[in-house]
Motif scaffolding. Sequence first.
Motif, PDB file in Angstrom:
ATOM      1  N   VAL A 242      48.900  22.938  12.910  1.00 58.13           N
ATOM      2  CA  VAL A 242      47.776  23.525  13.633  1.00 58.13           C
ATOM      3  C   VAL A 242      48.393  23.949  15.115  1.00 58.13           C
ATOM      4  N   GLU A 243      49.600  23.791  15.351  1.00 59.32           N
ATOM      5  CA  GLU A 243      49.887  24.312  16.718  1.00 59.32           C
ATOM      6  C   GLU A 243      49.876  25.447  17.100  1.00 59.32           C
ATOM      7  N   LEU A 244      50.218  26.493  16.377  1.00 54.97           N
ATOM      8  CA  LEU A 244      49.953  27.908  16.843  1.00 54.97           C
ATOM      9  C   LEU A 244      48.490  28.177  17.045  1.00 54.97           C
ATOM     10  N   ALA A 245      47.495  27.634  16.272  1.00 47.98           N
ATOM     11  CA  ALA A 245      46.024  27.972  16.448  1.00 47.98           C
ATOM     12  C   ALA A 245      45.795  27.321  17.677  1.00 47.98           C
ATOM     13  N   ALA A 246      46.242  25.857  17.899  1.00 54.28           N
ATOM     14  CA  ALA A 246      45.726  25.244  19.179  1.00 54.28           C
ATOM     15  C   ALA A 246      46.056  25.594  20.360  1.00 54.28           C
ATOM     16  N   GLU A 247      47.507  26.212  20.330  1.00 54.85           N
ATOM     17  CA  GLU A 247      48.083  26.918  21.478  1.00 54.85           C
ATOM     18  C   GLU A 247      47.328  28.340  21.809  1.00 54.85           C
ATOM     19  N   ALA A 248      46.635  28.818  20.880  1.00 59.82           N
ATOM     20  CA  ALA A 248      45.969  30.164  21.028  1.00 59.82           C
ATOM     21  C   ALA A 248      44.480  29.897  21.576  1.00 59.82           C
ATOM     22  N   GLY A 249      44.192  28.398  21.831  1.00 55.08           N
ATOM     23  CA  GLY A 249      43.023  28.248  22.028  1.00 55.08           C
ATOM     24  C   GLY A 249      41.784  27.998  21.072  1.00 55.08           C
TER      25      GLY A 249
ATOM     26  N   ALA B   3      53.541  32.890  18.664  1.00 52.88           N
ATOM     27  CA  ALA B   3      52.557  32.523  19.408  1.00 52.88           C
ATOM     28  C   ALA B   3      51.523  33.944  18.865  1.00 52.88           C
ATOM     29  N   ILE B   4      50.172  33.500  19.355  1.00 54.17           N
ATOM     30  CA  ILE B   4      48.913  34.603  18.984  1.00 54.17           C
ATOM     31  C   ILE B   4      48.527  34.984  20.159  1.00 54.17           C
ATOM     32  N   ASP B   5      48.548  36.388  20.560  1.00 51.12           N
ATOM     33  CA  ASP B   5      47.647  36.738  21.764  1.00 51.12           C
ATOM     34  C   ASP B   5      46.476  37.337  21.308  1.00 51.12           C
TER      35      ASP B   5
END
Lengths: 427, 107
Positions: free
Chosen positions: A256-263, A94-96
């Motif tokens: 792209v999932e990581l990016a998408a989940e980080a908005g 995840a990216i915070d």
Amino acid sequence: MSAPETGVPEGGVREVVIVGAGQAGLQTAASLRQGGFEGGIRLVGDEPGLPYQRPPLSKAFLKKNAEPGSVALRNADFFEKQRIDLLAGETVTAIDRQARRVALASGGALDYDRLVLATGARNRRLPVPGGDHPDLAELRTLDHALAFRDRLRDAKRLVVVGGGYIGLEIAATARERGVEVVVCEAMDRVMARTASPALSAHVGKVHRDHGVSLRLAAGIAAIAEKGGRVTGVETAEGETIAADLVLFGIGVVPNVELAAEAGLETGNGIVVDPCLRTTDPTIFAIGDCASFAAPPCCGPKLPGRVRLESVQNAVDQGKAAARNILGPPQPYDEVPWFWSDQFEMKIQIAGLTAGSEREIDRWNAEKQRLTVYCFRGGRLAAVETVSNPGDHMACRRILAERLSPKLEEVEAAEFSMKEWFQQMRGR
Amino acid sequence: MVKVTYRAHDGSETVVEANAGTSLMQTAIANGIDGIVGECGGSAMCATCHVYVPEDWLQRLPPRSEVEDEMLDSAVAERKGNSRLSCQIVAAPEIDGIVVEMPEEQI
């Protein structure tokens, strides 16, 4: 504390985290150090071992008993000497963005001033019954290549589902190893997504000349199974093609999932601006996973946004990301180029063929050379060549320098791209 | 192992041991040698692994292929009679001790 407009922290950029240790991620790390960056570089990759090149995996690596070390992009010493912290076999979960921190699967976390997403792509699954059978082979990673190489040794007949670059390279390699090969391509020509009809026709012919059974307009309806093992494929026409090894290569899906989940904005890739920044200016995206506006050097009537899967794109965007972290961001404008080795053919493409309005092809029978000039908006937009590196390199230069021969000049029988360019340069 | 000496434009030399079967370009990259870039990973596609091979070693190498010959025309540094693409030179016992000179620029 940071300036709200640019997000540049006081004291400058101190920590760069790169997610993805493939060609693009590695290049970013190397270029940062080369550019004089003294801060921390963390290169996180979910595959174990050293970052490696993918192109040989469908070619030389399958033919010889090459060691995994032979495809490494750099040796272990490099990471130590360059003080690049390589976290292999580690996944960013995840990216915070608020805290500027990424979470790791192992439980830790990494703070960043700048984040580079080089997460690449994964193989698209076969959307048919049996399409997820464990017996099916695919090729993307070193592990896939090692496993496939083993199976190729004992295989009598290979069916390749997908007549794109990967499928055709593997078909050629397997055929050269004496395996019977059937390629099933759903469209009516090979490499339909990117190649001109002239190039598709030539490549298809060469494969057939080498004994590859090329089945066009042959979509797959199901995987044939018996006793828990894959025994072949069933075409949409209802024909069963038996095989003791089936490999699928029907394109990739960007990670792209990581990016998408980080908005962050995504859409056939992680969306970036001309400076390769995502919707968060402290986060870049590069390589196979990035969706960017076609570079201006690609000529008029550009085909909108593109996502390029090539070594050139990974390397040049890695360099650009590093440059844009270390200094004032500059728009990315590099000529795309690409190659594919199949049998005796060295296929090379310079520029973007998408949206091509007019194609002129030249075949030199004596030297078995093909050149296809693609025009868009009245200018040369791309050139495809087979076994003609001189013309290919000339085209790369021509596009980079914003030059273009006129359509009428190219139509003349004696036209030579290489000579035209030399004349322009006054050599 | 095959001994290879990479001589930089400024005359400094780096001596490495190459694995037989790997190209001199791969060996240079793996050992962090600055004067060779190898953008295309060894496919005779970029001419950024250009080297000059001293005559006595040049004679012991297999001749250039047509592709290599064409690509050398695109090398950034001056093409000379002893220019080769190091991705096309494979380390082998027969060239143990080879010296190659790197041009000032590759890109």
